[in-house]
Design a protein around this motif. Sequence first.
Motif, PDB file in Angstrom:
ATOM      1  N   LEU A 187       0.826  -1.205   0.000  1.00 14.81           N
ATOM      2  CA  LEU A 187       0.000   0.000   0.000  1.00 14.81           C
ATOM      3  C   LEU A 187       0.869   1.268   0.000  1.00 14.81           C
ATOM      4  CD1 LEU A 187      -3.178  -0.336   2.059  1.00 14.81           C
ATOM      5  CD2 LEU A 187      -2.242   1.934   1.690  1.00 14.81           C
ATOM      6  N   LEU A 188       1.927   1.232   0.809  1.00 15.39           N
ATOM      7  CA  LEU A 188       2.830   2.397   0.860  1.00 15.39           C
ATOM      8  C   LEU A 188       3.498   2.623  -0.495  1.00 15.39           C
ATOM      9  CD1 LEU A 188       4.556   1.975   4.350  1.00 15.39           C
ATOM     10  CD2 LEU A 188       2.748   3.572   3.715  1.00 15.39           C
ATOM     11  N   GLU A 189       3.965   1.520  -1.083  1.00 12.15           N
ATOM     12  CA  GLU A 189       4.666   1.676  -2.370  1.00 12.15           C
ATOM     13  C   GLU A 189       3.715   2.193  -3.449  1.00 12.15           C
ATOM     14  OE1 GLU A 189       7.649  -0.991  -3.337  1.00 12.15           O
ATOM     15  OE2 GLU A 189       7.918  -0.127  -5.343  1.00 12.15           O
ATOM     16  N   ALA A 190       2.487   1.669  -3.439  1.00  4.28           N
ATOM     17  CA  ALA A 190       1.523   2.087  -4.458  1.00  4.28           C
ATOM     18  C   ALA A 190       1.197   3.576  -4.336  1.00  4.28           C
ATOM     19  CB  ALA A 190       0.244   1.263  -4.335  1.00  4.28           C
ATOM     20  N   ARG A 191       1.148   4.083  -3.142  1.00  9.84           N
ATOM     21  CA  ARG A 191       0.730   5.479  -2.973  1.00  9.84           C
ATOM     22  C   ARG A 191       1.895   6.453  -2.914  1.00  9.84           C
ATOM     23  NH1 ARG A 191      -4.352   6.922   0.176  1.00  9.84           N
ATOM     24  NH2 ARG A 191      -4.238   8.410  -1.531  1.00  9.84           N
ATOM     25  N   LEU A 192       3.021   6.009  -2.326  1.00 13.76           N
ATOM     26  CA  LEU A 192       4.127   6.953  -2.092  1.00 13.76           C
ATOM     27  C   LEU A 192       5.313   6.738  -3.031  1.00 13.76           C
ATOM     28  CD1 LEU A 192       4.168   6.775   1.815  1.00 13.76           C
ATOM     29  CD2 LEU A 192       3.295   8.667   0.430  1.00 13.76           C
ATOM     30  N   GLY A 193       5.406   5.552  -3.613  1.00 12.24           N
ATOM     31  CA  GLY A 193       6.585   5.225  -4.401  1.00 12.24           C
ATOM     32  C   GLY A 193       7.503   4.323  -3.592  1.00 12.24           C
ATOM     33  N   PRO A 194       8.686   4.006  -4.176  1.00 14.48           N
ATOM     34  CA  PRO A 194       9.605   3.109  -3.469  1.00 14.48           C
ATOM     35  C   PRO A 194      10.037   3.683  -2.129  1.00 14.48           C
ATOM     36  CG  PRO A 194      10.351   3.564  -5.723  1.00 14.48           C
ATOM     37  CD  PRO A 194       9.203   4.461  -5.470  1.00 14.48           C
ATOM     38  N   ARG A 195      10.400   2.789  -1.250  1.00 11.72           N
ATOM     39  CA  ARG A 195      10.820   3.201   0.087  1.00 11.72           C
ATOM     40  C   ARG A 195      12.022   4.145   0.012  1.00 11.72           C
ATOM     41  NH1 ARG A 195      11.553  -0.241   5.635  1.00 11.72           N
ATOM     42  NH2 ARG A 195      12.221   1.578   6.804  1.00 11.72           N
ATOM     43  N   VAL A 196      11.996   5.192   0.855  1.00 12.35           N
ATOM     44  CA  VAL A 196      13.141   6.099   0.947  1.00 12.35           C
ATOM     45  C   VAL A 196      13.624   6.123   2.390  1.00 12.35           C
ATOM     46  CG1 VAL A 196      12.448   7.594  -0.973  1.00 12.35           C
ATOM     47  CG2 VAL A 196      11.595   8.073   1.327  1.00 12.35           C
ATOM     48  N   PRO A 197      14.911   6.495   2.599  1.00  9.55           N
ATOM     49  CA  PRO A 197      15.412   6.575   3.980  1.00  9.55           C
ATOM     50  C   PRO A 197      14.649   7.613   4.782  1.00  9.55           C
ATOM     51  CG  PRO A 197      17.209   6.716   2.379  1.00  9.55           C
ATOM     52  CD  PRO A 197      15.931   6.806   1.606  1.00  9.55           C
ATOM     53  N   ALA A 198      14.675   7.434   6.106  1.00  7.62           N
ATOM     54  CA  ALA A 198      13.992   8.369   7.000  1.00  7.62           C
ATOM     55  C   ALA A 198      14.481   9.788   6.746  1.00  7.62           C
ATOM     56  CB  ALA A 198      14.248   7.967   8.447  1.00  7.62           C
TER      57      ALA A 198
END
Length: 564
Positions: A187-198
């Motif tokens: 869900l996070l990837e679909a809405r925000l894009g690939p994971r990024v560092p804090a």
Amino acid sequence: MQVITGREEESGYTIEGPSGTLRGLSRADWADEVRRLEAAESPRWVLPSAEEIYPALVKAGVRLGRCYDLSLAEGLLLAYEGREGESRSLRAAWARANGEEPPDDGPAFGEDAQPTLFSPRGPGLPPGITVVAAARRVLEEQEKRVAATENPARMRLLLAAESASALAAAEISAAGLPWRADRHLQLLEARLGPRVPAGQRPKALVDLAAKISAALGGRPVNPDSSASVVRALAREGIEIPAARKYLLQDIDHPAVAPLLEYKELSRLHSANGWAWLDEWVTDGRFRPHYVVGGVVSGRWATRGGGALQIPRALRSCASADPGWKLIVADGAQLEPRVLTALSGDRRLAEVAAATDLYARLAEALFSGTRYVPLRPGDTRDDRSRAKIAMLSAMYGGTSGEAGPLLALLRQRFPDAVSYVEHAAAAGERGERVRSRLGRTSPAPSAAWRALTGGLTEDEATETRARRASRSWGRFTRNFVVQASAADLTAVLLATLRGRLPDPAHLVFFLHDEVIVHAPAELADEVADIVETAIQEAARLVFGEACPVRFPMDAKSVDNYAEAK
DNA sequence: GCTCGGTGCGCC
DNA sequence: AAATGGCGCACCGAGC
């Protein structure tokens, strides 16, 4: 039978019961002995603080049936006695019980929830005074103080229910809400894009920020800064006092749509993004830390994890294990029903016989009258208006339509409305109010007294004083309802946790909502148990003769999102 | 570099 | 102009 147990500062754990005292136990030996006693005698355990000591037992696989929590009891009794500012630590309670000046040893009831009984330095009792001896002394004293209350039976019920809630809280945290991290990540990837560092903006937010800046004349705008947004809009000739969502919604400007989307996604990222998942979900379980007694009204608080606000968009991640179900149950319109029971308003009790209280209330309020909305074009239906009327009574609302609607409610249900209005009037005078079982509102601050108590010379001060007075009145108005609802749900939890068939267990609790995780074949039984438990809790809290129905809407689902 | 009040959101 | 209660949390920005 009663058994007292606690942890001594240096020598380990102690258990003191009718058959003698065991001292200097290691944690493992202590847990074993507690388990044995629980199985053999199911005593009432007296604990200096369940929050401090019970998680260790739960971790060792031990469950207590009943307990009495001295710290929670001390907090409730101090509040009842109008001394809520004093420490509820064992050391302070022991000192007071012996007529000594209680030490100022840290946070008081309702404040910073640091461990007060077993701080790193220990309970801080004088040399030679063991924890169990102090506990015994405090217990004796508390029993006298309970007997001195206006209604000792209700206070006893409250202390028992609050203590049981503390056990339930530790058990719920240990069990955890089943959480599908894989689904959350998708869900996070679909809405925000690939994971990024804090500390970095995900791609979706970077893109939206660029879009917003472009739409606002090309100068960089930081959508996280409301001041920056307000300034940028002002340059476009749009004046708004703040960058709030409801203010932005009505503006016709190309920057508005990306701004609103930015706000939504930014919140998802910062409140329930990858960092949240890392910190709060382990082994497929979300484990917030609940703080029983953390709110003056008796509601639970949470520390970390934001369990008070699991957003709807993520509820599909709360998902039962294969072959299991989540039984999601919430008290349908709990607070208006509580007000009905509190006030003994017979006409409102007839309305509360309906499962949909607000629909029935709408009939009672509007049938035979033609109620004309104040604002032309207002299309809200009668049910919504009935709800506004009721919420205004409980919260003290006066804006918009609330005033006339409240007047209508008062005309039809004078007993219920006068109940909350008396509570409001008491608050405006700076007096305390109590819940059904005796939870007591705090005194207003010294600053409040200074402002409202003095003779005022100028009009501005007069207005401020009036405003402060009304504001405290709204707090006490709501307190009687909210705190009595907390009485009811504490008794519900106490009843429920003892009745769930193994291996069904509570995994979530929030104000008026419980979630049980149970094998699918037990789901129907659990739903019945929940519905029975609320009726029994209502009888205990409001008496056998209470005519008010408290429907508990229990749904058996695979994931939380399906429940509403 | 820190604290702390204000802002804004979202849950009951 | 907004004027209904409770909460937790992240972020900003002023002030130290």
